[in-house]
Structure formats: structure tokens, C-alpha cells
Scaffold this active site. Structure first.
Site, PDB file in Angstrom:
ATOM      1  N   HIS A  59      39.622  44.770  32.796  1.00 54.13           N
ATOM      2  CA  HIS A  59      40.828  44.509  32.016  1.00 54.13           C
ATOM      3  C   HIS A  59      41.233  43.052  32.243  1.00 54.13           C
ATOM      4  O   HIS A  59      40.917  42.465  33.286  1.00 54.13           O
ATOM      5  CB  HIS A  59      41.955  45.433  32.455  1.00 54.13           C
ATOM      6  CG  HIS A  59      41.716  46.873  32.115  1.00 54.13           C
ATOM      7  ND1 HIS A  59      42.750  47.775  32.013  1.00 54.13           N
ATOM      8  CD2 HIS A  59      40.580  47.568  31.860  1.00 54.13           C
ATOM      9  CE1 HIS A  59      42.259  48.959  31.703  1.00 54.13           C
ATOM     10  NE2 HIS A  59      40.941  48.863  31.614  1.00 54.13           N
ATOM     11  N   GLU A  61      43.977  41.577  33.086  1.00 52.12           N
ATOM     12  CA  GLU A  61      44.742  41.319  34.301  1.00 52.12           C
ATOM     13  C   GLU A  61      43.847  41.339  35.527  1.00 52.12           C
ATOM     14  O   GLU A  61      43.961  40.495  36.428  1.00 52.12           O
ATOM     15  CB  GLU A  61      45.866  42.350  34.459  1.00 52.12           C
ATOM     16  CG  GLU A  61      46.879  42.330  33.334  1.00 52.12           C
ATOM     17  CD  GLU A  61      46.536  43.242  32.164  1.00 52.12           C
ATOM     18  OE1 GLU A  61      47.473  43.630  31.441  1.00 52.12           O
ATOM     19  OE2 GLU A  61      45.347  43.579  31.957  1.00 52.12           O
ATOM     20  N   CYS A  89      48.451  48.333  32.356  1.00 57.29           N
ATOM     21  CA  CYS A  89      48.212  49.760  32.563  1.00 57.29           C
ATOM     22  C   CYS A  89      48.280  50.064  34.064  1.00 57.29           C
ATOM     23  O   CYS A  89      48.373  49.153  34.895  1.00 57.29           O
ATOM     24  CB  CYS A  89      46.849  50.135  31.994  1.00 57.29           C
ATOM     25  SG  CYS A  89      45.457  49.514  32.982  1.00 57.29           S
ATOM     26  N   CYS A  92      45.820  48.026  36.195  1.00 55.01           N
ATOM     27  CA  CYS A  92      46.193  46.616  36.361  1.00 55.01           C
ATOM     28  C   CYS A  92      47.393  46.458  37.285  1.00 55.01           C
ATOM     29  O   CYS A  92      47.444  45.522  38.082  1.00 55.01           O
ATOM     30  CB  CYS A  92      46.443  45.990  34.999  1.00 55.01           C
ATOM     31  SG  CYS A  92      44.947  45.977  33.983  1.00 55.01           S
TER      32      CYS A  92
END
Length: 161
Positions: A59, A61, A89, A92
Site C-alpha cells: 500500500h 503508506e 486502512c 497502513c
């Protein structure tokens, strides 16, 4: 904890994260971008590489956190700020907590992500405890369960984290 950034800084970095996300879509990636700004002012970028790398943890992040940690040669990013094009999410958020990031700012929320087909509502429900059937997790203690921790505690060269 470091001083909070100004509204102008927040807006500037969120705009940069959004530009990264849009450029990533144009390059065939997911619509997510993130920045980690370390206390020394260094900016470390990340975009979503899930489909590119076949890595469900890539992801934006997490990629930005990995980049910042590698560049600073330190897993502890205390004093850093994470800026994300979209609400992080649970994965993250957990990564930011483990990295000791001081603050997180995001632009779009989880509902905007869901409207675009990125619905992680089930994950939030799972962590709220309302959907445990999604992935049963059970402890099974075995006699050697504590051996790795005993090895850790007796290692004089360990690096605490």
C-alpha cells in the site's frame, strides 16, 4: 511529539500525495499516494504497488514508510508525519503505529475509496470484533512456544524496539 505542521504544510503535502496517486493510476497502479516527512524535512514518497508487485502489503503508506525507514537507516520514525491521499486502512495504520509515526493526515475518506471499489469496511468490522468469522485466529500453545522469546531476552546484542 513534534510540533504539528501548519495548515499550509498539511495542504501542500496532501496535494503532493494526491498528485502521486493520480500519476500512479496513469502508470497502471492503484489510486493511492503517500508521503512520510521526517523531522529533518526529508520527504519520502510511496504509491500503491499491490498489483504491480503482486504484494498485498504494498500500500502507498507502507511503501512510503519502508522508503523513509531505509533512507534514515532506522525503523523508528518518531517525529515523522504521514500524509495520504486517502484514509489509511487498518494495515497502513498498524504500519504507522509500528514505525512510531507521530501523526497522520489524509484527504479522501474510506467512503470515497469504497465508492471507487476499494471497500475495506469488512476489515474495520473484523477489528471491531463484529466479524470474527472472516478469518478465525486461534492460539495453539506448544511446549516450545516461548523459545524465541527466551532467545531474545538472553541476546545481549538485541536492538530494542
Amino acid at each position: 511529539m513534534a510540533t504539528a505542521p501548519s495548515t499550509a504544510e498539511i495542504n501542500r503535502f496532501l496535494d503532493q500525495a494526491i498528485r502521486l496517486a493520480a500519476a500512479n493510476v496513469a502508470a497502471g497502479g492503484g489510486p493511492f499516494g503517500a508521503l512520510v516527512v521526517t523531522p529533518d524535512g526529508q520527504t519520502h514518497e510511496g504509491v500503491n504497488h499491490v498489483t504491480r508487485d503482486n504484494d498485498p502489503t504494498a500500500h502507498a503508506e507502507v511503501v512510503a514508510i519502508r522508503t523513509a525507514a531505509a533512507a534514515s537507516a532506522n525503523f523508528d520514525l518518531s517525529g515523522a508525519v504521514l500524509y495520504a491521499s486517502c484514509e489509511p486502512c487498518p494495515l497502513c495504520l498498524a504500519a504507522a503505529l509500528w514505525a512510531r509515526v507521530d501523526r497522520v493526515y489524509f484527504a479522501a475518506d474510506r467512503h470515497a475509496a469504497a465508492a471507487a471499489g476499494f471497500d475495506d469496511a469488512l476489515f474495520y468490522e473484523y477489528f471491531d470484533g463484529t466479524r470474527p468469522e472472516l478469518m478465525p485466529v486461534r492460539q495453539t500453545a506448544v511446549p516450545a512456544s516461548d523459545v524465541p522469546f527466551q532467545a531474545w531476552r538472553s541476546n545481549p546484542d538485541r536492538i530494542e524496539y
